[in-house]
Design a protein around this motif. Structure first.
Motif, PDB file in Angstrom:
ATOM      1  N   HIS A 144     123.889 -55.597  -4.035  1.00 15.52           N
ATOM      2  CA  HIS A 144     124.020 -54.383  -4.840  1.00 15.52           C
ATOM      3  C   HIS A 144     125.351 -54.319  -5.591  1.00 15.52           C
ATOM      4  O   HIS A 144     125.437 -53.679  -6.632  1.00 15.52           O
ATOM      5  N   HIS A 211     120.930 -47.406   6.862  1.00 14.71           N
ATOM      6  CA  HIS A 211     120.942 -48.792   6.383  1.00 14.71           C
ATOM      7  C   HIS A 211     122.387 -49.269   6.305  1.00 14.71           C
ATOM      8  O   HIS A 211     122.702 -50.395   6.704  1.00 14.71           O
ATOM      9  N   HIS A 215     124.895 -44.913   2.975  1.00 14.32           N
ATOM     10  CA  HIS A 215     123.849 -45.250   2.006  1.00 14.32           C
ATOM     11  C   HIS A 215     123.327 -43.988   1.324  1.00 14.32           C
ATOM     12  O   HIS A 215     123.020 -42.992   1.965  1.00 14.32           O
ATOM     13  N   ASP A 232     117.725 -48.923  -0.547  1.00 13.49           N
ATOM     14  CA  ASP A 232     117.243 -49.699   0.596  1.00 13.49           C
ATOM     15  C   ASP A 232     116.831 -48.830   1.774  1.00 13.49           C
ATOM     16  O   ASP A 232     116.897 -49.277   2.924  1.00 13.49           O
ATOM     17  N   ASN A 235     112.863 -51.396   3.116  1.00 10.64           N
ATOM     18  CA  ASN A 235     113.084 -52.698   2.488  1.00 10.64           C
ATOM     19  C   ASN A 235     111.824 -53.534   2.293  1.00 10.64           C
ATOM     20  O   ASN A 235     111.898 -54.620   1.728  1.00 10.64           O
ATOM     21  N   TYR A 278     114.472 -50.750  -4.138  1.00 12.67           N
ATOM     22  CA  TYR A 278     115.198 -51.930  -4.624  1.00 12.67           C
ATOM     23  C   TYR A 278     114.484 -53.230  -4.270  1.00 12.67           C
ATOM     24  O   TYR A 278     114.555 -54.209  -5.010  1.00 12.67           O
ATOM     25  N   HIS A 279     113.781 -53.220  -3.121  1.00 18.11           N
ATOM     26  CA  HIS A 279     113.097 -54.441  -2.677  1.00 18.11           C
ATOM     27  C   HIS A 279     111.576 -54.277  -2.643  1.00 18.11           C
ATOM     28  O   HIS A 279     110.895 -55.125  -2.049  1.00 18.11           O
TER      29      HIS A 279
END
Length: 307
Positions: A144, A211, A215, A232, A235, A278-279
Motif C-alpha cells: 500500500h 488488520h 487500519h 484490507d 483479503n 484492495y484484494h
C-alpha cells in the motif's frame, strides 16, 4: 438425372470454396497465442463523483491455506474451497489502488507495490501523477505504501498526504524499512486523521482496526449514493469475507480483525452499500449479501454504479 447447368454451377462453387476454406484454416492455425490480458482500470460513478479502480499488479500465490483460515483444518479449508470452485494449490492476488475525483480534487487511495506500476494504470485511466492532489494511505503494509516514492523521489510531486493518526503512531519508531523509507520522509506533508475525519469533500474515515493497529476504511458519498473503500478489512472474497472468523496471516490483531470484518459486513449487507476491496477479484468492486445461515457472500458489481 441432374441438370448439366446445375452440375457445372455446383462444381464451380465447390472449386471456388476450396481455396477459401484452406486459407481460413491456415489463417486460424497461424494466429499467435497472446496470453492472459485484462484492462488495468475501471471507472464508475458515486453520485457526481468518479471513482476509478487501478490494477497495480496481480500474481499467483501458492498454498493459500498458509495465509487464510489458519484456525481451520485442511479438510474444512478444502471443502469450502471446492464448494466455491477454488483451487487449493494457488490463489490469484490483486493489488487495487483507487482514485476518487470529487470535482475539485483528485484523491488516490494507496499506492501499490511500486510507483511505476500504479502510475502506468493511472495514465491508462487518463490521469497523470502530477494531477493527484492528495494521497490517502489506509495502512502501512508494503503493498500500500510501496509506490509513495520512485527511486527516492516522491511519485506524486504535487500531492499532500493523509493517513490515520493511530496507524502512523503504531509504525513510527518500529525500525520498519518500508515505513522509514516511504512514509517517514513525507511526515511534514502528512495530515493525521481519526475516525470520522475527512480527507476531502464527500469522503469520511472509518476506523477498521485489526488488520493493522490503525487500519482505516473510507466512505465515499455523493447525492445519496455510497461506496466504501474497504482496503484490507477482508483479503479474499471466500476465505476471508465469506468466513470472517477465519484467521488471516497478515492480520496483526486477528481477533480485532475478525470483529471488524463482521461489523463492516453486517453494515454493508444491511445498507446494500458497494465497496472496493484492495484484494478482491478485479476490478475489485462488489456488494455483500447475507446467506440464509447468517453467513456472508460476495456479489460482484455489474452495472449498478454505471447508471
Amino acid at each position: 438425372m441432374s441438370s448439366p447447368m446445375l452440375s457445372r454451377r455446383t462444381a464451380l462453387l465447390g472449386a471456388a470454396a476450396l481455396p477459401m476454406a484452406a486459407a481460413a484454416t491456415s489463417a486460424n492455425a497461424s494466429a499467435p497465442m497472446l496470453g492472459l490480458a485484462q484492462e488495468n482500470f475501471r471507472r464508475v460513478k458515486v453520485g457526481n463523483f468518479e471513482v476509478t479502480t487501478l490494477l497495480a499488479g496481480t500474481r499467483p500465490v501458492e498454498d493459500p491455506h498458509k495465509i487464510f483460515g489458519l484456525n481451520v483444518d485442511a479438510e474444512t479449508f478444502n471443502s469450502v474451497s471446492a464448494a466455491a470452485g477454488l483451487s487449493t494449490a494457488a490463489a490469484q492476488f490483486f493489488f487495487t489502488p483507487t482514485v476518487v475525483n470529487n470535482g475539485s480534487e483528485l484523491v488516490l487511495f494507496d499506492t501499490g507495490l511500486s510507483g511505476a506500476a500504479t502510475v502506468q494504470a493511472l495514465e491508462s485511466a487518463g490521469y497523470t501523477a502530477d494531477q493527484v492532489d492528495k494521497v490517502v494511505i489506509t495502512h502501512m503494509h508494503g503493498d500500500h505504501i510501496g509506490g509513495l516514492s520512485t527511486d527516492g523521489t516522491p511519485t506524486y510531486a504535487n500531492a499532500a498526504y493523509v493517513t490515520g493518526a493511530v496507524e502512523f503512531d503504531a509504525w513510527s519508531g518500529t525500525d520498519n524499512e518500508n515505513f522509514d523509507g516511504k512514509v517517514a520522509p513525507l511526515a511534514e506533508k502528512t495530515t493525521m486523521l481519526d475516525d470520522g475525519g475527512s480527507p476531502a469533500s464527500g469522503i469520511t474515515a472509518m476506523a477498521a482496526f485489526g488488520h493493522t493497529p490503525g487500519h482505516m476504511a473510507y466512505m465515499v458519498e455523493d447525492s445519496g449514493t455510497q461506496l466504501i473503500i474497504g482496503a484490507d478489512f477482508a483479503n479474499h472474497y471466500v476465505w476471508s469475507l465469506a468466513h470472517p472468523e477465519w484467521e488471516v496471516r497478515f492480520d496483526m490483531d486477528k481477533a480485532a480483525a475478525a470483529a471488524t470484518r463482521k461489523r463492516m459486513l453486517d453494515m454493508m449487507a444491511a445498507d446494500r452499500t458497494a465497496f472496493i476491496g484492495y484484494h478482491m477479484p478485479w476490478p475489485g468492486i462488489g456488494y455483500v449479501e447475507k446467506n440464509g445461515d447468517g453467513g456472508y457472500r460476495y456479489a460482484a458489481h455489474s452495472y449498478q454504479l454505471m447508471l
